[in-house]
Design an enzyme around this catalytic site. Sequence first.
Site, PDB file in Angstrom:
ATOM      1  N   THR A 214       0.816  -1.208   0.000  1.00 29.98           N
ATOM      2  CA  THR A 214       0.000   0.000   0.000  1.00 29.98           C
ATOM      3  C   THR A 214       0.858   1.270   0.000  1.00 29.98           C
ATOM      4  O   THR A 214       1.993   1.255   0.479  1.00 29.98           O
ATOM      5  CB  THR A 214      -0.893   0.000   1.265  1.00 29.98           C
ATOM      6  OG1 THR A 214      -1.478   1.280   1.432  1.00 29.98           O
ATOM      7  CG2 THR A 214      -0.097  -0.305   2.532  1.00 29.98           C
ATOM      8  N   ASP A 215       0.275   2.376  -0.471  1.00 33.22           N
ATOM      9  CA  ASP A 215       0.977   3.667  -0.399  1.00 33.22           C
ATOM     10  C   ASP A 215       1.006   4.200   1.038  1.00 33.22           C
ATOM     11  O   ASP A 215       1.743   5.141   1.340  1.00 33.22           O
ATOM     12  CB  ASP A 215       0.338   4.695  -1.346  1.00 33.22           C
ATOM     13  CG  ASP A 215      -1.127   4.992  -1.051  1.00 33.22           C
ATOM     14  OD1 ASP A 215      -1.710   4.357  -0.151  1.00 33.22           O
ATOM     15  OD2 ASP A 215      -1.703   5.871  -1.741  1.00 33.22           O
ATOM     16  N   GLU A 216       0.221   3.577   1.929  1.00 28.06           N
ATOM     17  CA  GLU A 216       0.171   4.081   3.313  1.00 28.06           C
ATOM     18  C   GLU A 216       1.506   3.894   4.038  1.00 28.06           C
ATOM     19  O   GLU A 216       1.748   4.528   5.058  1.00 28.06           O
ATOM     20  CB  GLU A 216      -0.969   3.407   4.084  1.00 28.06           C
ATOM     21  CG  GLU A 216      -2.309   3.662   3.422  1.00 28.06           C
ATOM     22  CD  GLU A 216      -3.505   3.238   4.261  1.00 28.06           C
ATOM     23  OE1 GLU A 216      -3.391   3.205   5.492  1.00 28.06           O
ATOM     24  OE2 GLU A 216      -4.551   2.964   3.660  1.00 28.06           O
TER      25      GLU A 216
ATOM     26  N   TYR B 204      -1.969  -0.812  10.875  1.00 31.53           N
ATOM     27  CA  TYR B 204      -2.070  -1.457   9.550  1.00 31.53           C
ATOM     28  C   TYR B 204      -0.870  -1.097   8.683  1.00 31.53           C
ATOM     29  O   TYR B 204      -0.162  -1.970   8.175  1.00 31.53           O
ATOM     30  CB  TYR B 204      -3.380  -1.036   8.847  1.00 31.53           C
ATOM     31  CG  TYR B 204      -3.370  -1.337   7.361  1.00 31.53           C
ATOM     32  CD1 TYR B 204      -3.387  -2.650   6.894  1.00 31.53           C
ATOM     33  CD2 TYR B 204      -3.329  -0.309   6.405  1.00 31.53           C
ATOM     34  CE1 TYR B 204      -3.362  -2.938   5.523  1.00 31.53           C
ATOM     35  CE2 TYR B 204      -3.300  -0.584   5.043  1.00 31.53           C
ATOM     36  CZ  TYR B 204      -3.316  -1.908   4.608  1.00 31.53           C
ATOM     37  OH  TYR B 204      -3.282  -2.179   3.264  1.00 31.53           O
TER      38      TYR B 204
ATOM     39  N   LYS C 261       2.232  -3.408   7.168  1.00 28.73           N
ATOM     40  CA  LYS C 261       2.519  -3.566   5.730  1.00 28.73           C
ATOM     41  C   LYS C 261       3.956  -3.106   5.434  1.00 28.73           C
ATOM     42  O   LYS C 261       4.652  -3.721   4.635  1.00 28.73           O
ATOM     43  CB  LYS C 261       1.515  -2.771   4.880  1.00 28.73           C
ATOM     44  CG  LYS C 261       0.095  -3.301   4.905  1.00 28.73           C
ATOM     45  CD  LYS C 261      -0.057  -4.702   4.336  1.00 28.73           C
ATOM     46  CE  LYS C 261       0.154  -4.768   2.850  1.00 28.73           C
ATOM     47  NZ  LYS C 261      -0.194  -6.128   2.329  1.00 28.73           N
TER      48      LYS C 261
END
Length: 338
Positions: free
Chosen positions: A121-123, A146, A150
Site C-alpha cells: 500500500t501507499d500508506e 495497519y 505492511k
Amino acid sequence: MTGGCGFIGSALVRHLCREGRDVLVIDKLTYAGNVESLKEVEGKYTLLKADICDQAAMDRAFEDFQPDTIFHLAAESHVDRSIDGPGEFIRTNIVGTATLLQAALKYWRTHPDFRFQHISTDEVYGTLGADGYFTESTPYSPHSPYSASKASSDHLVRAWHDTYGLPVLITNCSNNYGPYHFPEKLIPLIILNCLDLKPLPVYGQGANVRDWLYVDDHVKALCLVNEKGVSGETYNVGGHNERTNLEVVKTVCAILDDLRPRKDSTKYETLITYVKDRPGHDLRYAIDPAKLMDKLGWRPEENFESGIRKTVKWYLDNEWWWGPIHRNKYGGERLGKG
Ligand SMILES: NC(=O)c1ccc[n+]([C@@H]2O[C@H](COP(=O)([O-])OP(=O)(O)OC[C@H]3O[C@@H](n4cnc5c(N)ncnc54)[C@H](O)[C@@H]3O)[C@@H](O)[C@H]2O)c1
C-alpha cells in the site's frame, strides 16, 4: 495467489481465470474473504483454505501446486480494525509474509524461474502535505498499526531478495474501489447507508485526500509488473484521481440521486454527518505512477467519474452479494475509535 477471496484478490482471480491461467487460491476465509466473489469463475480455480502463518501448509502448497509465481495479497486490510485490534495485523501481515517467504525460498532453490510478487500500500510512505507525490524512493513513515505492519512486510520481502537472492517484485498502490468491496470501506459503506437512509459518517471535516484506483486497473498493473517488472524493484500504482473524502461521499450521493432517487426527492447528501476523526488520520496520499507508466506502459482505463458510476451501479444490481454480508456480518457500525 494468497488472499484470492478478498476484494482485490478476487478481481485478480476472475481476470486470470478468464485468461485461462491455472490458479491456486490460498485463503483463510476471514470475515473479509468470500467465495461468492468468485462465483463468476466457479470450477476454474482451486481453493486451499489455509492460514499463511501455517508453515507446513505453505510448504505443501508450493510442492503440490508447483507455481510459476505467487501474488501475495492475503492481509488484514482495514485501518480502523487495526486500531481496535492490532494483533491479527502483526500476525497475518508480518508473520504470515515471513512464513510465505520461507516456503517460497525453499521452492525457488529448485525452481529458479519462480518470482514472488508482494502487494502493498501507499500508506507505508506516511502522509503528504498539500502538494507532492509518493515515489518509489519516498522514505517509509507509516502511522497506523495497519500501515506499520505492511511496511514491515515490504522490508521482509526486500530482505529475502537482498539476503538470499529470492526474485521479488513489490507494488504499492493507492486506495482501490470497485465491485465486491467489503462494506466496511468508505465507498460501499456510503452506498449502503444511502440505500438504508442511514447517516453517512464523514471523519473530521472530510478533508483527507485519497488517490482512488479502480480495482480492474490495479489488476492490469499487477499482471504487467508480474510479466515485465524487474526483479528486486518496487512499482507504485495510482491513477492521479485525488479526491477529498467529502467529495467522494457527495459524488456517490449525486449518482444515487440520479439512479435511485429518494421517494420524497430529498438529496442523499442531507444524510452526511460529521463524526470524530480517526486517531492518527493521515491527511493526504497521492502516487506518482511515472515509473509504471514509462517503463511498463501501464495506463488506467477508468477515471474517478467513470469508475465510481460503474461501482454504484454494480451495488444497485448485485444485492445478492452484499445483502447477506450487510445482514449477517457487518451492518455499518463505527470501527476504530481508538
Ligand atoms: N483495498 C485497498 O484499497 C488496498 C490498497 C493498497 C494495498 N492493499 C493491499 O492489497 C491486498 C488485498 O487487499 P484487499 O482490499 O483485497 O483485502 P481484503 O481484506 O478484501 O482481503 C484479504 C483476504 O486475505 C484473506 N486472509 C486474511 N488473513 C489471512 C491469513 N492469515 N491467511 C490466509 N488468508 C488470509 C482474507 O480471508 C481475505 O480474503 C492487501 O495486502 C492490502 O494490504 C489494498
